[in-house]
Enzyme design. Structure first.
Site, mmCIF file in Angstrom:
data_model
loop_
_atom_site.group_PDB
_atom_site.id
_atom_site.type_symbol
_atom_site.label_atom_id
_atom_site.label_comp_id
_atom_site.label_asym_id
_atom_site.label_seq_id
_atom_site.Cartn_x
_atom_site.Cartn_y
_atom_site.Cartn_z
ATOM 1 N N HIS A 20 -21.924 -29.387 1.010
ATOM 2 C CA HIS A 20 -22.321 -30.756 0.678
ATOM 3 C C HIS A 20 -23.331 -30.711 -0.454
ATOM 4 O O HIS A 20 -24.134 -29.773 -0.514
ATOM 5 C CB HIS A 20 -22.939 -31.445 1.905
ATOM 6 C CG HIS A 20 -23.036 -32.919 1.749
ATOM 7 N ND1 HIS A 20 -24.095 -33.516 1.123
ATOM 8 C CD2 HIS A 20 -22.181 -33.904 2.103
ATOM 9 C CE1 HIS A 20 -23.889 -34.825 1.113
ATOM 10 N NE2 HIS A 20 -22.741 -35.080 1.698
ATOM 11 N N ASP A 75 -16.433 -34.415 7.309
ATOM 12 C CA ASP A 75 -14.972 -34.420 7.268
ATOM 13 C C ASP A 75 -14.341 -33.284 8.060
ATOM 14 O O ASP A 75 -13.124 -33.261 8.239
ATOM 15 C CB ASP A 75 -14.493 -34.337 5.810
ATOM 16 C CG ASP A 75 -14.792 -35.614 5.063
ATOM 17 O OD1 ASP A 75 -14.570 -36.687 5.639
ATOM 18 O OD2 ASP A 75 -15.273 -35.539 3.925
#
Ligand code: CMC
Length: 427
Positions: A306, A363
């Site tokens: 991320h 996700d």
């Protein structure tokens, strides 16, 4: 500690103020940098650039914390509902009972989508990706609701966004029903938000829909977890487009397109495709971990890493628990979930992932849940968009109400210097 930063350039010294935050990164206000020095900053990918000041969402990437309007995501996910979260993000405070009822009623009264919108939807082939369809339909809403939003009027703003909050879930459900060849249905205003969405997605005209509360509850939680994530790619897109005073619906349509990419919201689809590929390939996890690490291979471990989190994504922790609860309550043994868990374990113990601080993101597990809920893979990112809608609107509203100027970055030009045109015969 100094509250300014000094820059020395060409024998001169310039001073720039530090911009304070409530928590998290402080900034340097370089508004006057170019006028003072003739220099601009270069920060490709905006890794160090604060594009705005915001009061909506805070995330601490090192500690793995996420707050909506100050409330930790773990508390919100456990105790709140998506409708309440929409209100919180948009209005800044948790609603009182009467405020929540009014908000729900205002959304419901706008839930009818024009019949002509169906013509647009039906012109798409069934093979069309639902995110492309959703982006088009969202933009098309402008044609059916051409009244421009007066951002100086709170009422006008409120009317515009309750209208969008009402119609967007219908559009999301329609993109799904198009894929399956099901008739396009309507909102049922006697139901609350998650139950209504559930029936819009799954109800067949031939039979009553049996509602599984565990499933509806999981959908509501997933929507909450996706509701906002500060200045991510799609939110920044919405703000960027809106900064040209483009209307709300067209700005949100741009956000849908930005979310579609596999490095952003499209990762939930990419994760399932990756897990299925690993499974089909015989399940050799180390082989895929090695591929993800190799500089000569484009493969990345989808659902890992991320831009901001250098720790566990707090949403991933909550989602993993939602997945475990859901599978236990439904009595399902899912092989993909097992592969995902093992893959996570291998990656988290691998020096490459440890050193680069790559952890599972939101996700990684969401797609596994969507699949168990019966949602086709191509619809996963639509589910993300449905959750992210209030965040996008809150970002758009904040940007317009604060009177931000048009967003217009500069560049460092590295192309040809001036040269003279050469006729086509002489090239
Ligand atoms: N697998 C393997 N290596 C990775 C991964 C990954 N998933 N993510 C980052 N790296 C490596 C990358 O190769 C780079 O290595 P090096 O320093 O040797 O060049 C280093 O880690 C830093 O990565 P980066 O690409 O510079 O970091 P970024 O902040 O630009 O990218 C990211 C963040 C999310 C795009 C990236 O981690 C990624 O592509 N992850 C996979 C896609 C994904 O899961 N996206 C969903 C993000 S969360 C939800 C959302 O935003 O919507």
């Amino acid at each position: 500690m100094s509250d300014t930063v000094k820059i020395q350039y060409n024998g001169k010294e310039y001073e720039y103020p530090i911009v304070d935050s409530v928590i998290g990164d402080k900034g340097i206000n370089i508004n006057k940098l170019r006028d003072d020095t003739g220099l601009i900053t270069l920060d490709i990918g905006y890794k160090n650039t604060g594009a705005t000041k915001s009061k909506i969402t805070y995330l601490d990437g090192d500690l793995g914390q996420l707050y909506y309007r100050g409330y930790p995501i773990e508390q919100i996910a456990e105790k709140s509902t998506f409708t309440e979260v929409m209100y919180l993000l948009l209005e800044g405070e948790l609603p009182k009972k009467d405020q929540l009822l009014q908000f729900e009623a205002d959304i419901k009264k706008n839930s009818l989508v024009s019949e002509e919108m169906k013509q647009i939807l039906k012109s798409f082939p069934r093979s069309a990706h639902p995110m492309g369809v959703l982006s088009t339909l969202t933009s098309a809403l402008t044609a059916f609701n051409p009244h421009a939003v007066n951002v100086k009027s709170e009422r006008d703003l409120y009317n515009a966004y309750t209208m969008l909050l009402a119609k967007f879930p219908v559009l999301c459900a329609w993109t799904y029903r198009l894929k399956l060849g099901l008739p396009l249905n309507y909102s049922n205003n006697s139901l609350d938000y998650p139950h209504n969405f559930y029936q819009m997605m799954f109800r067949k005209p031939t039979e009553e829909l049996e509602v599984d509360e565990v499933v509806v509850n999981a959908i509501d939680k997933l929507l909450i977890l996706h509701a906002d994530h500060e200045q991510n790619c799609s939110a920044s897109t919405v703000r960027m487009v809106g900064s040209a005073h483009t209307g709300l619906f067209a700005s949100i349509s741009a956000g849908v397109s930005a979310l579609w990419g596999p490095l952003h919201g499209g990762a939930n689809q990419a994760v399932i495709e990756m897990l299925e590929m690993i499974q089909k390939d015989g399940g050799d996890l180390q082989k895929w971990i090695d591929k993800a690490k190799s500089k000569d291979d484009d493969f990345r471990l989808m659902g890992f890493g991320h831009r901001v989190y250098r720790n566990f994504d707090p949403r991933a922790k909550v989602i993993k628990k939602v997945a475990d609860d859901l599978f236990e309550k439904l009595g399902i043994q899912d092989e993909t979930l097992e592969i995902a868990k093992k893959l996570e374990e291998v990656a988290l113990n691998d020096p490459y992932f440890i050193e680069k601080k790559l952890y599972p993101n939101v996700d990684f597990y969401s797609g596994i849940i969507y699949r168990v809920l019966g949602i086709p893979t191509e619809m996963f990112t639509v589910m993300f968009a449905l959750g992210r809608l209030p965040g996008w609107i809150a970002q758009w509203k904040e940007m317009r109400m604060s009177g931000e100027p048009i967003n217009r970055p500069r560049q460092i030009y590295v192309g040809n210097p001036q040269r003279d045109y050469v006729h086509i015969n002489d090239r």
